[in-house]
Design an enzyme around this catalytic site. Structure first.
Site, PDB file in Angstrom:
ATOM      1  N   ASP A  23      19.265   9.538  14.464  1.00 58.37           N
ATOM      2  CA  ASP A  23      18.781   8.711  15.571  1.00 58.37           C
ATOM      3  C   ASP A  23      18.651   7.302  15.004  1.00 58.37           C
ATOM      4  OD1 ASP A  23      17.369   7.298  17.474  1.00 58.37           O
ATOM      5  OD2 ASP A  23      15.660   8.667  17.541  1.00 58.37           O
ATOM      6  N   LYS A  87      19.580  -3.128  16.852  1.00 57.87           N
ATOM      7  CA  LYS A  87      20.271  -2.358  17.883  1.00 57.87           C
ATOM      8  C   LYS A  87      20.490  -3.192  19.149  1.00 57.87           C
ATOM      9  CE  LYS A  87      19.813   2.233  19.948  1.00 57.87           C
ATOM     10  NZ  LYS A  87      18.959   3.436  19.927  1.00 57.87           N
TER      11      LYS A  87
HETATM   12 MG    MG Z   1      14.412   6.067  20.464  1.00 56.42          MG
END
Ligand code: MG
Ligand code: ADP
Length: 618
Positions: A23, A87
């Site tokens: 993740d 991100k």
């Molecule tokens: Mg997350």
């Protein structure tokens, strides 16, 4: 912990390779695996410590990078060297970020364009891909240290709303970190898998995934039919999350202590301390009713009721997003059969309660909400590894398929490990005025430069009517059918001129060759990505030189002699480094040229607008 097998051919011991789930979060990242003995998904952690690694990169005085908790310490004291929220930059151009620039405390290159962003730290330039790869490398090393085995294969998750470019950027980051990215999967899909949803063959279900992380909120409505996930709708707020809650707590405390916000802002260490205590209070209040602590000489406290009142408006905003998502999916809250809670902030009792009430059912909160996405990625990895015999593997493409673009770069249309059948289209345009043809070269492989990949076919799209460069719209589509046959079709949308070709990508390709091509792409990853960055920098430089040249010729009358001279000098300096093979140097010179042309470009723009206004034409 990894399985040890015996290689029948050589008789030697062979470790079975572990495929990990990752993740790669905005705030935190982590790795999970399927435990070989218990067959349970588990998040990797060192001893008793947290499984979460803050997604933060700090650059020291010699440009050395540290990642995670160590880097987080510099967030307030060295904002220019401490990169967070990478991100948010993935696959983005400066224009995309224009309105959120104040959010970033480090330097994002402002080139006023649609080109991909870069981050400047000292005299170095980093792409979001490079920054993400530093985080992924750290995760890989941790995993190897914990598992005591090499980790080279991974499934990485991305938000459901990520577009092709953002997914490709995430793949590249993995590759640069030495990881073979078997598949990119959606975060809500991974979270559902972690709860076993979608693992039964003939199951049909509608799922809502509510994800409140550190800085972002996402709600996704998914439909699973026979193990295939379809995203019905997504909604959310890209600037709403746990950080806002911490901020709200700090503001309350400052008010109570009658400290002006400016006083704290001046004292960075104190501001940092307040933020840390606020987060601590928030976490504490998820399981207790009262918090009391100290920030320096100040006593601070917060009760659950006051906390709930403080965050109520924020929770309400997330529910509005849920309403919109349902509307887009043409669905009522009552039709949602399962609600999955994701993200550290969903540990807050009020949030579980309000979301449960909204959907009228008990929410899934049995797993750690900040680990659940990685756990699901590990389950997907295990299925891809063929370890999960209950689950049929769908046919997939073993190697990526794409075309050659500017500078000999490979532009992937169908990524490897995509499910078959698959169809992807993308638009291209011409580079020269009046260009009547376009050569389409189709390649297979994982390398960044087409010369290292396998050429499958080539054809010319001819008869494009004469138009200025950039105007024709050539839509290229790759369709790979259930038999593995690839149909490549090119259509110029304005004129309808079309051409297509059929190839069998797997023809004459052995498993060993596929394996070798994959291996090569990993061993050459850093060299490839460096080359790609260099080719891109040169292409960018070429374009800027062209446009600047045209601009100053056309506007010669409106420029001062100094402006023209300075521009020519900067252009000359940029040309001088074009062959240097140093992308940072090329970027620096591009920056320098931009700095010079920006003021007069803006001035001329303003004048043009003013003139038009006067003439009453606008
Ligand atoms: Mg997350
Ligand atoms: P992301 O998906 O954005 O990378 P996470 O899912 O790891 O982030 O969520 C991080 C956020 O969760 C942080 O704001 C953190 O303070 C918050 N958080 C973690 N634990 C708790 C808790 N017990 N109560 C409230 N918030 C929490």
């Amino acid at each position: 912990m990894a399985k040890i097998g015996i290689n029948i051919a050589t008789g030697s011991l062979q470790q079975q390779e572990m495929i990990v789930g990752i993740d790669l979060g905005t705030t935190n990242s982590l790795v999970a695996i399927i435990h070989p003995e218990s067959r349970q998904a588990v998040a990797l952690r060192e001893h008793q410590s947290s499984s979460l690694v803050p997604s933060i990169v700090h650059f020291g005085p010699g440009n050395e990078a540290t990642v995670g908790e160590e880097a987080k310490k510099f967030l307030v004291t060295e904002p220019q060297q401490t990169i967070f929220s990478v991100k948010r930059l993935m696959g983005k151009s400066y224009n995309d970020l224009r309105n959120s620039q104040s959010f970033f405390t480090y330097k994002i290159i402002d080139d006023e364009s649609d080109r991909l962003v870069k981050v400047q730290v000292g005299d170095r330039f980093y792409s979001p891909i490079e920054l993400s790869s530093l985080i992924l490398s750290e995760l890989k090393h941790r995993a190897e240290h914990i598992l005591k085995t090499p980790v080279t294969k991974a499934v990485i998750t991305v938000p459901a709303y990520f577009n092709d470019a953002q997914r490709q950027a995430t793949r590249d980051a993995g590759k640069l970190a030495g990881l073979d990215v078997l598949r990119i999967i959606n975060e809500p899909t991974a979270a559902s898998l972690a709860y076993g949803l979608g693992l039964k063959k003939d199951e049909q279900k509608t799922i809502a995934v509510y994800d409140l992380g550190g800085g972002t909120f996402d709600i996704s409505i998914l439909r699973i039919v026979n193990g295939i996930f379809e995203v019905l709708s997504t909604n959310g707020d890209t600037y709403l999350g746990g950080d806002d809650i911490d901020q709200a707590i700090v503001s309350t405390w400052l008010q109570e202590l009658q400290l002006p916000a400016a006083f704290v802002q001046q004292n960075k260490a104190l501001a940092q301390e307040f933020r840390i205590r606020a987060e601590e209070a928030k976490v504490w209040l998820s399981s207790s009713l009262q918090y009391a602590g100290r920030v320096g000489d100040y006593a601070v406290s917060l009760g659950r009721d006051d906390f709930d009142r403080l965050i109520a408006p924020l929770v309400e905003r997330t529910l509005t997003c849920c309403r919109n998502a349902l509307k887009d999916a043409s669905m009522a809250a009552s039709q949602v059969e399962e609600v999955v809670m994701v993200g550290g902030s969903t540990r807050i009792p009020l949030i579980k309660e309000r979301v449960g009430a909204f959907f009228g059912k008990k929410v899934h909160d049995e797993l750690n909400p900040d680990e659940v996405v990685a756990l699901g990625a590990a389950i997907q990895a295990d299925i891809l590894a063929g370890n999960n015999k209950d689950f049929l593997l769908l046919d997939i493409t073993p190697l990526s398929l794409g075309i050659e673009t500017m500078g000999g770069l490979m532009d992937v249309l169908i990524a490897r490990n995509s499910k078959i059948p698959a169809k992807v289209s993308r638009q291209y345009t011409t580079q020269k005025d009046g260009q009547s043809g376009m050569r389409i070269s189709v390649y297979q492989g994982e390398r960044d430069l087409v010369r290292d990949n396998r050429k499958l076919a080539e054809f010319n799209l001819t008869g494009i009517p004469g138009m200025p460069a950039g105007i024709p719209k050539v839509e290229l589509s790759f369709l790979i059918n259930a038999d593995g046959i690839l149909v490549v079709k090119a259509v110029e949308l304005r004129s309808g001129v079309a051409q297509s070709i059929e190839v069998k990508p797997q023809y004459g390709l052995t498993d060993e060759e596929v394996e070798k091509m994959l291996l090569d792409s990993i061993t050459h990853a850093s060299e490839d990505i460096r080359l790609r960055a260099l080719v891109e920098a040169k292409t960018e430089a070429g374009q800027i030189l062209d446009t600047t040249d045209r601009f100053i010729t056309r506007n010669a009358a409106h420029l001062s002699q100094e402006e023209t001279d300075a521009t020519h000098r900067a252009m000359q300096e940029l040309r001088a480094v074009l062959d240097s093979n140093d992308k940072d140097l090329i970027h620096q010179r591009i920056e320098q040229l931009n700095e010079i042309s920006k003021p007069y470009a803006e001035r001329l723009m303003d004048e043009a607008v003013a003139k038009k206004l006067k003439g009453g034409k606008v």
